[in-house]
Design a protein around this motif. Structure first.
Motif, short mmCIF file in Angstrom:
data_model
loop_
_atom_site.label_atom_id
_atom_site.label_comp_id
_atom_site.label_asym_id
_atom_site.label_seq_id
_atom_site.Cartn_x
_atom_site.Cartn_y
_atom_site.Cartn_z
N PRO A 67 0.82 -1.23 0.00
CA PRO A 67 0.00 0.00 0.00
C PRO A 67 0.85 1.28 0.00
CG PRO A 67 -0.83 -1.56 1.63
CD PRO A 67 0.44 -2.13 1.12
N GLU A 68 1.93 1.27 0.79
CA GLU A 68 2.79 2.47 0.83
C GLU A 68 3.50 2.66 -0.51
OE1 GLU A 68 2.75 4.79 3.00
OE2 GLU A 68 1.47 3.73 4.43
N THR A 69 3.89 1.54 -1.16
CA THR A 69 4.56 1.64 -2.47
C THR A 69 3.60 2.23 -3.51
OG1 THR A 69 5.95 -0.23 -1.86
CG2 THR A 69 5.86 0.34 -4.20
N ILE A 70 2.33 1.86 -3.40
CA ILE A 70 1.33 2.44 -4.32
C ILE A 70 1.21 3.95 -4.10
CG2 ILE A 70 -1.17 2.47 -4.83
CD1 ILE A 70 -1.06 -0.65 -4.34
N LYS A 71 1.26 4.34 -2.81
CA LYS A 71 1.24 5.78 -2.49
C LYS A 71 2.50 6.47 -3.05
CE LYS A 71 -1.15 5.64 1.95
NZ LYS A 71 -0.87 5.76 3.38
N ALA A 72 3.63 5.73 -2.98
CA ALA A 72 4.89 6.30 -3.50
C ALA A 72 4.76 6.60 -4.99
CB ALA A 72 6.05 5.34 -3.24
N LYS A 73 4.15 5.66 -5.70
CA LYS A 73 3.97 5.86 -7.14
C LYS A 73 3.08 7.09 -7.41
CE LYS A 73 2.32 4.01 -11.44
NZ LYS A 73 1.72 2.92 -12.19
N LYS A 74 2.04 7.22 -6.61
CA LYS A 74 1.12 8.35 -6.79
C LYS A 74 1.86 9.69 -6.60
CE LYS A 74 -3.40 9.76 -5.26
NZ LYS A 74 -3.91 10.18 -3.98
N ALA A 75 2.72 9.71 -5.57
CA ALA A 75 3.47 10.95 -5.29
C ALA A 75 4.46 11.25 -6.42
CB ALA A 75 4.20 10.82 -3.96
N ILE A 76 5.14 10.21 -6.88
CA ILE A 76 6.13 10.41 -7.96
C ILE A 76 5.42 10.89 -9.23
CG2 ILE A 76 7.68 9.14 -9.51
CD1 ILE A 76 8.59 7.55 -6.96
N LYS A 77 4.25 10.31 -9.48
CA LYS A 77 3.48 10.75 -10.65
C LYS A 77 3.10 12.22 -10.51
CE LYS A 77 -0.10 9.07 -13.75
NZ LYS A 77 -1.01 7.96 -14.03
N GLN A 78 2.67 12.60 -9.31
CA GLN A 78 2.29 13.99 -9.07
C GLN A 78 3.47 14.93 -9.32
OE1 GLN A 78 -0.93 15.07 -8.37
NE2 GLN A 78 0.07 17.01 -8.92
N ALA A 79 4.67 14.49 -8.88
CA ALA A 79 5.86 15.33 -9.05
C ALA A 79 6.19 15.54 -10.53
CB ALA A 79 7.05 14.72 -8.32
N PHE A 80 5.90 14.53 -11.36
CA PHE A 80 6.09 14.70 -12.81
C PHE A 80 4.98 15.54 -13.42
CE2 PHE A 80 9.17 11.24 -12.46
CZ PHE A 80 10.11 11.60 -13.42
N ILE A 81 3.74 15.31 -12.97
CA ILE A 81 2.61 16.10 -13.49
C ILE A 81 2.86 17.58 -13.20
CG2 ILE A 81 0.15 16.62 -13.13
CD1 ILE A 81 -0.25 13.55 -12.69
N ASN A 82 3.38 17.86 -12.01
CA ASN A 82 3.67 19.26 -11.65
C ASN A 82 4.60 19.91 -12.67
OD1 ASN A 82 2.15 18.99 -9.37
ND2 ASN A 82 3.88 18.88 -7.95
N GLN A 83 5.62 19.15 -13.10
CA GLN A 83 6.55 19.73 -14.07
C GLN A 83 5.88 19.93 -15.42
OE1 GLN A 83 10.92 18.93 -16.12
NE2 GLN A 83 10.34 17.70 -14.37
N VAL A 84 5.10 18.94 -15.84
CA VAL A 84 4.38 19.06 -17.11
C VAL A 84 3.49 20.32 -17.08
CG1 VAL A 84 2.62 17.99 -18.59
CG2 VAL A 84 4.44 16.59 -17.58
N ASP A 85 2.87 20.55 -15.92
CA ASP A 85 1.97 21.71 -15.77
C ASP A 85 2.72 23.01 -15.46
OD1 ASP A 85 -0.08 19.99 -16.23
OD2 ASP A 85 -0.73 19.80 -14.14
N GLY A 86 4.06 22.94 -15.33
CA GLY A 86 4.84 24.14 -15.05
C GLY A 86 4.69 24.67 -13.64
#
Lengths: 242, 350
Positions: free
Chosen positions: A182-201
């Motif tokens: 479960p924590e690893t799934i949360k880790a993926k969600k956070a990493i995805k968010q960190a990339f989305i943030n860059q895509v969105d500037g």
């Protein structure tokens, strides 16, 4: 039959050099999955660290650069500034990001560089043989703290994520763990968010990952995960920091 | 003086770099090169380039590494103590075979030294300076106009050989103002960089690296570098020669020091002395070929090396002359500069 789970295109079909139970393989795969899911493989430029993950580019199927120890965020800053349409991330350990590269880390964050930072915290120096890291816990025994880390002589575990969070240009910081599925799934969600943030500037985003090092912790992989949950996550609380 | 503008050496280097296509600059303030970083801070945005005042010399050189890896002509500048800090990055740039230009406006050392002009970083620049078997191409202007012009050569050679190029100058030339002609000039080098990190659309992923862990792999990479260095040594030696046909005393000086030496040559020639000058423009590769021809032609001549250091370039002169001609030396550093009189008095004793 429909294939619903497959190796991401961003991950080469090869075996890794990492020790059994090491967290790097998991985080490499998460990054590859996220890059595929966001459809940014052809735009991504990754910066590999010095340390165990120095050859991360042997596993990732996209453009990568090395950086000198601690300098990944200086290299990434320049790449992103001259190629703002590319997606640039650094992958750094605790020695890289929080010891030799503290200066580069703080200043890239303070400039608000639109970058994604994956910060692997295993509380020890892996590649060089298990010496004390800035994030080593009090009383934790390492090759250079044979009696355990003593605050009187070696100071306290450095909470770099909390320190960076006070900077106004930093937009997103989350601490995650590989201690369980479960924590690893949360880790993926956070990493995805960190990339989305860059895509969105949005700006500077960092995900700190509590990651096991069974070899230099002197534990088996299962006990390592338990140690993260019972000991390490008490010192480094999980969740969104900013 | 029509169409000329008055510029300091530092400003001429910066404008020369921009005219040569430099579109990324990162630096950190240090005297006596501060005019360069200030000039870049105002000019880079005008040409849609990137300027960053880095948090340290380490960060600056590694930013140059990143910009170059991404395929952009990139430069940094500093002065002696700052360049020592940049050596880690220069070694990585050499190892990863990235083009980059690094300007060293030399001051007195060792340590913090002072802010007076000196030439005491010659060894550091020409021998590698950082760790590992590598060489930087080193070019040394001697006038503000030449400082501007040589930036085209610097960026051209950096791209051609995918190698760091050091522009080695000093506080005197950096601060000195002279009228110069600012022209556009193109050094003919392909601008295509198929190795650069641009995102892997339409091709296999590129990797920029200097790490070769597998047995024998680093040796292969290093042998390839050595082949490149041999080619550079063969093809890129540059110098200015004055009165070499009949000279029986040959002065050797570079950069600011060569200006003083030229004054001495003029004064001595007016008195009928057969004095000549070799001014190396490339310090690495050192122009050893001209010394070999001097040894064959001017068999009875003497060589006098003059440096704003206590004797560094003289080692390259000795290697080039290889015992065939006597070599004498005058040198000062730490703020002292050998004068025309010093040179003339020394020649009287030869």
């Amino acid at each position: 039959m429909e294939k619903i789970y497959r190796r991401p295109e961003s991950l080469y079909d090869t075996s890794t050099h990492y020790c059994p139970g090491c967290g790097h393989s998991t985080v490499h795969k998460i990054i590859a999955e996220v890059v595929d899911e966001l459809g940014i493989r052809k735009k991504v430029i990754g910066i590999a660290p010095v340390g165990c993950a120095v050859v991360a580019y042997n596993y990732w199927n996209f453009d990568c650069s090395e950086a000198a120890h601690g300098r990944a965020l200086a290299v990434a800053t320049a790449i992103k500034r001259v190629r703002p349409n590319n997606i640039v991330f650094t992958y750094q350990g605790d020695g890289d990001l929080a010891a030799i590269g503290t200066n580069e880390t703080i200043h890239a964050a303070n400039r608000g560089e639109n970058l994604t930072v994956i910060f692997i915290n295993n509380a020890i120096y892996g590649m060089t043989g298990g010496q004390m890291a800035p994030t080593t816990l009090l009383n934790q025994k390492t090759a250079t703290t044979p009696l355990g880390r003593d605050a009187k002589f070696q100071g306290y575990p450095l909470k770099i994520s909390e320190m960076l969070a006070v900077l106004p240009a930093v937009k997103y910081i989350e601490r995650v763990s590989l201690q369980s599925v479960p924590e690893t799934i949360k880790a993926k969600k956070a990493i995805k968010q960190a990339f989305i943030n860059q895509v969105d500037g949005v700006g500077f985003s960092l995900v700190e990952v509590l990651s096991p090092c069974p070899t230099y912790w002197g534990m088996n992989p299962v006990d390592s995960l338990k140690w993260i949950k019972d000991v390490m996550a008490k010192e480094f609380p999980l969740g969104r920091i900013k | 003086m029509k169409n000329k503008i008055l510029m300091s050496g530092n400003e001429a280097i910066a404008e020369g770099a921009i005219k040569a296509g430099c579109r990324f600059y990162a630096g950190y303030p240090i005297t006596p090169q501060n005019e360069l970083i200030a000039y870049m801070s105002s000019r880079m945005p005008e040409v849609k380039g990137v300027f960053i005042q880095a948090e340290s010399e380490l960060a600056a050189i590694n930013m140059v590494y990143g910009a170059s890896a991404a395929g952009v002509r990139a430069m940094t500048s500093s002065s002696s103590p700052g360049v020592s800090l940049k050596q880690e990055g220069i070694s990585y740039i050499a190892g990863a075979e990235l083009p980059a230009v690094i300007v060293n406006v030399m001051r007195g050392g060792p340590g913090l030294g002072n802010i007076a002009p000196a030439q005491s970083d010659y060894f550091q620049a020409t021998r590698g300076g950082g760790h590992g078997d590598y060489r930087s191409i080193v070019i040394a202007p001697s006038a503000v106009q030449e400082a501007f012009d040589l930036m085209f050569l610097g960026f051209g050679l950096a791209d051609k050989y995918r190698n760091p190029v050091i522009v080695l100058t000093d506080g005197m030339l950096g601060q000195m103002m002279e009228p110069i002609k600012v022209a556009s000039c193109k050094f003919q080098v392909s601008s295509k960089k198929p190795w650069a990190l641009t995102g892997c659309a339409g091709r296999k992923p590129n990797i920029v690296k200097s790490f070769f862990l597998a047995e024998g792999a680093l040796e292969i990479a290093n042998l390839k570098l050595q082949e490149k260095y041999k080619t550079i040594q063969e093809k890129e030696q540059r110098f200015e020669g004055l009165f070499l046909d009949d000279a029986n005393i040959i002065l050797v000086a570079y950069g600011s020091m060569a200006r003083v030496a030229k004054g001495a040559v003029g004064a001595l020639r007016r008195n009928g002395k057969k004095v000549g000058l070799i001014r190396p423009i490339t310090l690495w590769p050192f122009p050893s070929k001209v010394f070999k021809s001097i040894c064959q032609r001017n068999k009875k001549s003497k060589v006098l090396v003059i440096e704003m250091s206590y004797g560094q370039m003289i080692e390259d002169v000795l290697l080039s002359v290889n015992g065939k001609l006597p070599v004498e030396f005058i040198g000062k550093s730490g703020g002292g500069i050998p004068s025309e009189e010093d040179i003339i008095n020394k020649i009287k004793l030869l």
